[in-house]
Every structure is written in C-alpha cells, then in structure tokens.
Enzyme design. Structure first.
Site, PDB file in Angstrom:
ATOM      1  N   PHE A   8     -18.125 -31.445 -19.688  1.00 34.07           N
ATOM      2  CA  PHE A   8     -18.343 -30.640 -18.596  1.00 34.07           C
ATOM      3  C   PHE A   8     -17.327 -30.676 -17.490  1.00 34.07           C
ATOM      4  CE2 PHE A   8     -22.728 -32.493 -19.664  1.00 34.07           C
ATOM      5  CZ  PHE A   8     -23.547 -31.398 -19.294  1.00 34.07           C
ATOM      6  N   ASP A   9     -17.220 -29.274 -16.799  1.00 33.53           N
ATOM      7  CA  ASP A   9     -16.238 -29.411 -15.872  1.00 33.53           C
ATOM      8  C   ASP A   9     -16.956 -30.365 -14.796  1.00 33.53           C
ATOM      9  OD1 ASP A   9     -14.426 -28.392 -13.914  1.00 33.53           O
ATOM     10  OD2 ASP A   9     -15.910 -27.126 -13.152  1.00 33.53           O
ATOM     11  N   ILE A  10     -16.166 -30.628 -13.683  1.00 38.51           N
ATOM     12  CA  ILE A  10     -16.685 -31.558 -12.428  1.00 38.51           C
ATOM     13  C   ILE A  10     -17.167 -30.683 -11.497  1.00 38.51           C
ATOM     14  CG2 ILE A  10     -16.451 -33.314 -10.981  1.00 38.51           C
ATOM     15  CD1 ILE A  10     -14.487 -34.624 -12.959  1.00 38.51           C
ATOM     16  N   ASP A  11     -16.343 -30.032 -10.873  1.00 39.41           N
ATOM     17  CA  ASP A  11     -16.561 -29.346  -9.563  1.00 39.41           C
ATOM     18  C   ASP A  11     -17.247 -27.910  -9.701  1.00 39.41           C
ATOM     19  OD1 ASP A  11     -15.581 -31.216  -7.885  1.00 39.41           O
ATOM     20  OD2 ASP A  11     -13.600 -30.467  -8.246  1.00 39.41           O
ATOM     21  N   ASP A 181     -18.293 -23.769 -14.585  1.00 35.54           N
ATOM     22  CA  ASP A 181     -18.653 -22.523 -13.631  1.00 35.54           C
ATOM     23  C   ASP A 181     -17.496 -21.727 -13.771  1.00 35.54           C
ATOM     24  OD1 ASP A 181     -17.236 -24.618 -12.222  1.00 35.54           O
ATOM     25  OD2 ASP A 181     -17.447 -23.266 -10.543  1.00 35.54           O
TER      26      ASP A 181
END
Length: 230
Positions: A8-11, A181
């Site tokens: 997962f990307d975080i932001d 995202d």
C-alpha cells in the site's frame, strides 16, 4: 489467494495526507503570526504537489523539495523567515496528523486475518510516515514498512522496488500487488517493477492513456474480490 503480498502507498491511500498537510501548515503559520487562509493553504498544496512530481522524476531531492516549496510560497506571499526552521516546525506538526481514510483499517484487518501479508511503500519522510502509521494502529497488521529515505530511491524508480524484492521473504513477484492513488508514482512504479497494480481512485478522476493500471477501485474493500477473500 491471487496475491500473497499487498503493498500500500500511505498518503492518499491509507492516510489522509491533505488534511494532515493543511492542519500542519495552518498551525505553523499561526505560530509565526503569519497570514493563514484557504488561499495560502491551497497554494501551498499546489506547490507541494509540483515538487513531489519533480522528485518522482529525479529532478530534485528531498532536501531541495523542502526548501523550494517554501521559497516559492514565501516569495509569493512576501513571508520572511528561516526556511529550515519553519520546515522543522512544520514536519513536527505533520507527523502528528494521522487520519485514516475510509475503510483503511477494515481492509488491513481483513487481509491480516486471511494471512495476506501487508506492506507499506511510501516516498514520504521516514520519521513522519512511521509515526503516523503507528498512531493509527495500522502497524500491528504490517509485515513490512518501506520508506524511500531508507531505500535511497523514490517511486516510480525500478530500484525502489528491487530493494523491496530483496527484503521480502517467500513471495514471488507474480503474487505481489501495488495499491496506490498516484498513477505516476504507485502505478508506474509497479509497472516498472513488473508487478500487478491497482489504482485507488475514490473520486473517479480521469486516468492517463500512458499509464494503465491492472485494476481500479473506488473503495479499498473492493480489494477483497481482487485478492480472493470471500
């Protein structure tokens, strides 16, 4: 399961960076008694995004990014102060801004229960990202935490993911999916690395012809079907 490891990307994927950024900047500006309104907060956001895109392209490094974004903002709004000290104060406030996005906790818990390994892969600052993840409690579900400052490369560079592949255990590339995202960082990065990609696009934004994800979702819980969780 179709995938054994979800990166997962975080932001913008697990955590609401826009809210954290806005609150941190507003608090820092107020500490200095500088003007603080929606105009300057939105302008900073635009400038910050521009320089993060420059970082992805390798045109600036983290130190240059931090300096240039304030240099431009302060010039436009005629603010005079020490940029390094301002940035230090801002970062300290930013690391306290841990706001979960919709269903982030729920999907991580489900993946964990179903024995799917979870990692985060971020271009953000090490101290900030680790602090924010731990504040939310997501860290208890994570097997891996990868941050560009530790790796020496940023997404979407292939070397970023090659480092990850060296660190993970007993998972083939065919069983890894990158979820994020950002088309230019997360999706392009995953494609550069030869792994599956999933674009988290909750607002239904227009895509790019040049960067096509393998999957697209509006809700993180849609990952259940992609991964094979019933």
């Amino acid at each position: 399961m179709k995938f054994d490891l979800v990166l997962f990307d975080i932001d913008g994927t697990l955590l609401d960076f826009d809210l954290a950024e806005k609150n941190a900047l507003a608090d820092t500006l107020k500490e200095y008694n500088f003007i603080c309104n929606d105009e300057i907060l939105n302008r900073y956001h635009e400038i910050n995004i521009f320089y993060w895109k420059q970082l992805e392209k390798g045109l600036v490094d983290k130190k240059q990014l931090a300096h240039k974004r304030y240099e431009q903002l302060f010039s436009e709004y005629r603010i005079e102060t020490d940029i390094d000290i301002f940035n230090f104060k801002y970062r300290n406030k930013l690391k306290e801004g841990a706001y979960l996005l919709n269903n982030a906790m729920a999907i991580c818990k489900e993946l964990y229960i179903n024995k799917v390994k979870i990692g985060v892969a971020s271009n953000g600052g090490n101290d900030i990202q680790i602090r924010r993840i731990k504040k939310t409690g997501l860290d208890k579900y994570l097997t891996y935490m990868f941050v560009s400052e530790d790796i020496g490369y940023n997404k979407p560079h292939k070397e970023y993911f090659e480092y990850i592949f060296q660190k993970i255990e007993n998972v083939s590339k065919e069983k890894i999916i990158m979820v994020g995202d950002s088309l230019t960082a997360d999706i392009q990065g995953g494609k550069n690395a030869g792994i599956a990609t999933c674009w988290y696009n909750p607002n239904g934004e227009a895509g790019m012809e040049s960067i096509r994800p393998d999957y697209e979702i509006k809700d993180l819980l849609e990952l259940r079907g992609l991964i094979g969780i019933i």
